[in-house]
Design a protein around this motif. Sequence first.
Motif, short mmCIF file in Angstrom:
data_model
loop_
_atom_site.label_atom_id
_atom_site.label_comp_id
_atom_site.label_asym_id
_atom_site.label_seq_id
_atom_site.Cartn_x
_atom_site.Cartn_y
_atom_site.Cartn_z
N ARG A 238 -1.02 5.60 0.82
CA ARG A 238 -1.49 4.22 0.67
C ARG A 238 -0.38 3.31 0.15
NH1 ARG A 238 -6.20 4.44 -3.35
NH2 ARG A 238 -5.07 6.28 -4.08
N MET A 239 -0.36 2.08 0.67
CA MET A 239 0.57 1.07 0.20
C MET A 239 -0.05 -0.30 0.39
SD MET A 239 4.58 0.38 1.09
CE MET A 239 4.27 -0.13 2.78
N ILE A 240 0.11 -1.19 -0.60
CA ILE A 240 -0.43 -2.54 -0.55
C ILE A 240 0.74 -3.50 -0.69
CG2 ILE A 240 -2.01 -4.20 -1.59
CD1 ILE A 240 -3.52 -1.76 -2.77
N ASN A 241 0.90 -4.43 0.29
CA ASN A 241 1.98 -5.42 0.26
C ASN A 241 1.38 -6.78 -0.05
OD1 ASN A 241 3.35 -3.22 1.28
ND2 ASN A 241 3.26 -3.97 3.39
N THR A 242 1.94 -7.47 -1.02
CA THR A 242 1.44 -8.78 -1.38
C THR A 242 2.59 -9.78 -1.36
OG1 THR A 242 -0.21 -7.77 -2.82
CG2 THR A 242 0.19 -10.13 -3.10
#
Length: 258
Positions: A238-242
């Motif tokens: 999992r990875m979240i880019n903001t």
Amino acid sequence: IVLDQATGDFDATGHVSTTRLPDEKKTSSDMLDKDEPTQGLAYHVVSANRNRLIHYIGNAVLWQASNRIQADRIDVDREKKSLLADGQVVSQFQDKPKVDKTKKDDKAAKPPAAPPPSVFTIVKAPHMVYTDQDRQAIYTGGVNFWRASLTVKCATLKSFLNDNNSDADSRINHAFADGTVEIAQATAARKRIGTSDHAEYYTDEGKVILTGGQPQLSDTLRGNTTGDVLTYFTDDDRMINTGTSQKQVKSHLRKKTP
């Protein structure tokens, strides 16, 4: 050894070793103290303030089982519940063995397999201050942090310890890294390197948050990613880019070879 019989204070020189039994009143620092004696070694040991202040000077080591702190000098303040270490500081904490609570007892089951290898969290730095009030250890002067397949390099690291009575596997609950942060994770399947000015690591979740400067994550499987805030998990994919409205997230994905 020079002993003050009225106060119990002492001044000992020459390969000094100390043993302190568990404190029923819990007046000692919670960084090492559990239900086991605390062992100490140093070339010179000085006790003051009716044994509330202990100074370990010269190749100092404090330990309980596999948990240990070593430095050129270690000062323990039992009244303020604090610990200060200076010069070539190395702290080492061993994870608790994981227990499978979903597994029911089965008398006919096969003998248990060999236990997995121990997992240690090791931190090296020139200086460390620990305060028991918030269970916070601050490492300064250029820090190296190791845990299983994860390594962290930074200028300053603030680590927050779990309570000794916690059910958590690791003694480290979470840690904040500041100053030219580099977090590397290497496994047989991939290698990831994250860089930023600030990073947060949460042990139970295996969660890493990169912020400040120009956060970037280089992944041998997924390519390079930049953004204002990058969040990923060391235990899965999992990875979240903001990003912001003015600055979009950028990703350079690696194509899989046929």
